[in-house]
Write a protein that holds these residues in place. Structure first.
Motif, PDB file in Angstrom:
ATOM      1  N   VAL A  10       0.838  -1.208   0.000  1.00  0.00           N
ATOM      2  CA  VAL A  10       0.000   0.000   0.000  1.00  0.00           C
ATOM      3  C   VAL A  10       0.867   1.251   0.000  1.00  0.00           C
ATOM      4  O   VAL A  10       0.642   2.193  -0.773  1.00  0.00           O
ATOM      5  CB  VAL A  10      -0.969  -0.010   1.205  1.00  0.00           C
ATOM      6  N   ALA A  11       1.890   1.268   0.848  1.00  0.00           N
ATOM      7  CA  ALA A  11       2.776   2.431   0.920  1.00  0.00           C
ATOM      8  C   ALA A  11       3.553   2.615  -0.380  1.00  0.00           C
ATOM      9  O   ALA A  11       3.767   3.745  -0.839  1.00  0.00           O
ATOM     10  CB  ALA A  11       3.733   2.299   2.096  1.00  0.00           C
ATOM     11  N   ALA A  12       3.970   1.513  -0.990  1.00  0.00           N
ATOM     12  CA  ALA A  12       4.695   1.606  -2.265  1.00  0.00           C
ATOM     13  C   ALA A  12       3.807   2.189  -3.361  1.00  0.00           C
ATOM     14  O   ALA A  12       4.274   2.983  -4.186  1.00  0.00           O
ATOM     15  CB  ALA A  12       5.216   0.230  -2.674  1.00  0.00           C
ATOM     16  N   ALA A  17       2.380   7.006  -6.727  1.00  0.00           N
ATOM     17  CA  ALA A  17       1.379   8.006  -7.095  1.00  0.00           C
ATOM     18  C   ALA A  17       1.869   9.418  -6.779  1.00  0.00           C
ATOM     19  O   ALA A  17       1.724  10.339  -7.594  1.00  0.00           O
ATOM     20  CB  ALA A  17       0.061   7.724  -6.369  1.00  0.00           C
ATOM     21  N   GLN A  18       2.452   9.597  -5.612  1.00  0.00           N
ATOM     22  CA  GLN A  18       2.930  10.936  -5.243  1.00  0.00           C
ATOM     23  C   GLN A  18       4.155  11.342  -6.061  1.00  0.00           C
ATOM     24  O   GLN A  18       4.343  12.530  -6.352  1.00  0.00           O
ATOM     25  CB  GLN A  18       3.231  11.006  -3.743  1.00  0.00           C
ATOM     26  N   SER A  19       4.957  10.385  -6.456  1.00  0.00           N
ATOM     27  CA  SER A  19       6.088  10.669  -7.336  1.00  0.00           C
ATOM     28  C   SER A  19       5.589  11.193  -8.682  1.00  0.00           C
ATOM     29  O   SER A  19       6.125  12.170  -9.230  1.00  0.00           O
ATOM     30  CB  SER A  19       6.923   9.402  -7.528  1.00  0.00           C
ATOM     31  N   TYR A 114       4.392  11.801   0.299  1.00  0.00           N
ATOM     32  CA  TYR A 114       5.488  10.923  -0.090  1.00  0.00           C
ATOM     33  C   TYR A 114       6.307  10.527   1.146  1.00  0.00           C
ATOM     34  O   TYR A 114       6.617   9.351   1.356  1.00  0.00           O
ATOM     35  CB  TYR A 114       6.378  11.623  -1.119  1.00  0.00           C
ATOM     36  N   GLU A 115       6.638  11.515   1.966  1.00  0.00           N
ATOM     37  CA  GLU A 115       7.418  11.253   3.185  1.00  0.00           C
ATOM     38  C   GLU A 115       6.661  10.346   4.147  1.00  0.00           C
ATOM     39  O   GLU A 115       7.262   9.475   4.793  1.00  0.00           O
ATOM     40  CB  GLU A 115       7.781  12.564   3.873  1.00  0.00           C
ATOM     41  N   ALA A 116       5.350  10.529   4.262  1.00  0.00           N
ATOM     42  CA  ALA A 116       4.552   9.676   5.150  1.00  0.00           C
ATOM     43  C   ALA A 116       4.573   8.225   4.667  1.00  0.00           C
ATOM     44  O   ALA A 116       4.724   7.295   5.473  1.00  0.00           O
ATOM     45  CB  ALA A 116       3.116  10.187   5.224  1.00  0.00           C
ATOM     46  N   ASN A 117       4.434   8.021   3.365  1.00  0.00           N
ATOM     47  CA  ASN A 117       4.491   6.667   2.811  1.00  0.00           C
ATOM     48  C   ASN A 117       5.873   6.060   3.000  1.00  0.00           C
ATOM     49  O   ASN A 117       6.003   4.864   3.271  1.00  0.00           O
ATOM     50  CB  ASN A 117       4.111   6.674   1.328  1.00  0.00           C
ATOM     51  N   LEU A 118       6.888   6.870   2.872  1.00  0.00           N
ATOM     52  CA  LEU A 118       8.257   6.394   3.079  1.00  0.00           C
ATOM     53  C   LEU A 118       8.465   5.955   4.535  1.00  0.00           C
ATOM     54  O   LEU A 118       9.113   4.930   4.794  1.00  0.00           O
ATOM     55  CB  LEU A 118       9.250   7.496   2.703  1.00  0.00           C
ATOM     56  N   GLN A 123       9.089   1.749   8.753  1.00  0.00           N
ATOM     57  CA  GLN A 123       8.574   1.084   9.958  1.00  0.00           C
ATOM     58  C   GLN A 123       8.281  -0.386   9.693  1.00  0.00           C
ATOM     59  O   GLN A 123       8.602  -1.245  10.519  1.00  0.00           O
ATOM     60  CB  GLN A 123       7.305   1.796  10.463  1.00  0.00           C
ATOM     61  N   ALA A 124       7.665  -0.678   8.559  1.00  0.00           N
ATOM     62  CA  ALA A 124       7.360  -2.076   8.226  1.00  0.00           C
ATOM     63  C   ALA A 124       8.649  -2.872   8.065  1.00  0.00           C
ATOM     64  O   ALA A 124       8.743  -4.015   8.529  1.00  0.00           O
ATOM     65  CB  ALA A 124       6.518  -2.142   6.956  1.00  0.00           C
TER      66      ALA A 124
END
Length: 139
Positions: A10-12, A17-19, A114-118, A123-124
């Motif tokens: 999901v984060a990837a 998308a944000q990229s 983008y930073e939040a997804n990173l 964390q994962a």
């Protein structure tokens, strides 16, 4: 599929998308002053990006994808610039329909997302690493 792998997926998808959103915003900013080449010619038209949610059956997570990249249909602002090669017979030039303030706000929002997804990916990854370490210690 386990929850950590699903979170990574999901984060990837969010990173991708944000990229793409940052790329579109960058194009808009780069062309914020790009007028047409001939008198009365249309200038650069702002691009917009639309996302959609898609269910990933393998993970059960909701992924984000770029649905479309379209052109903003709003009117072009007109400026009086008689020396410009794109000026009409009255000296007016159609300017791009790019609002730099709006684009900068979009860029800031995309960057934060983008930073939040990173951070989710980091964390994962850390949790997976800790799980592997625990499994090693049990042997």
């Amino acid at each position: 599929m386990d929850a950590l792998t699903a979170a990574l997926k999901v984060a990837a998808s969010g990173l991708g998308a944000q990229s793409e959103r940052l790329r579109v915003v960058s194009e808009n900013l780069a062309n914020a002053q790009s007028t047409g080449n001939a008198p009365g010619a249309d200038p650069y038209r702002r691009k917009t990006i639309t996302f959609q949610s898609e269910l990933d059956r393998a993970s059960g997570g909701s992924l984000v994808e770029v649905s479309s990249i379209a052109r903003d249909p709003s009117d072009f602002p007109i400026e009086f610039q008689p020396g410009n090669e794109a000026a009409d017979e009255k000296g007016y030039v159609k300017m791009p329909n790019v609002n730099v303030l709006v684009e900068m706000a979009d860029m800031s929002e995309a960057n934060r997302s983008y930073e939040a997804n990173l951070q989710v990916i980091k964390q994962a990854r850390d949790l997976i690493s800790m799980t592997i370490d625990l499994m090693r210690n049990q042997q």
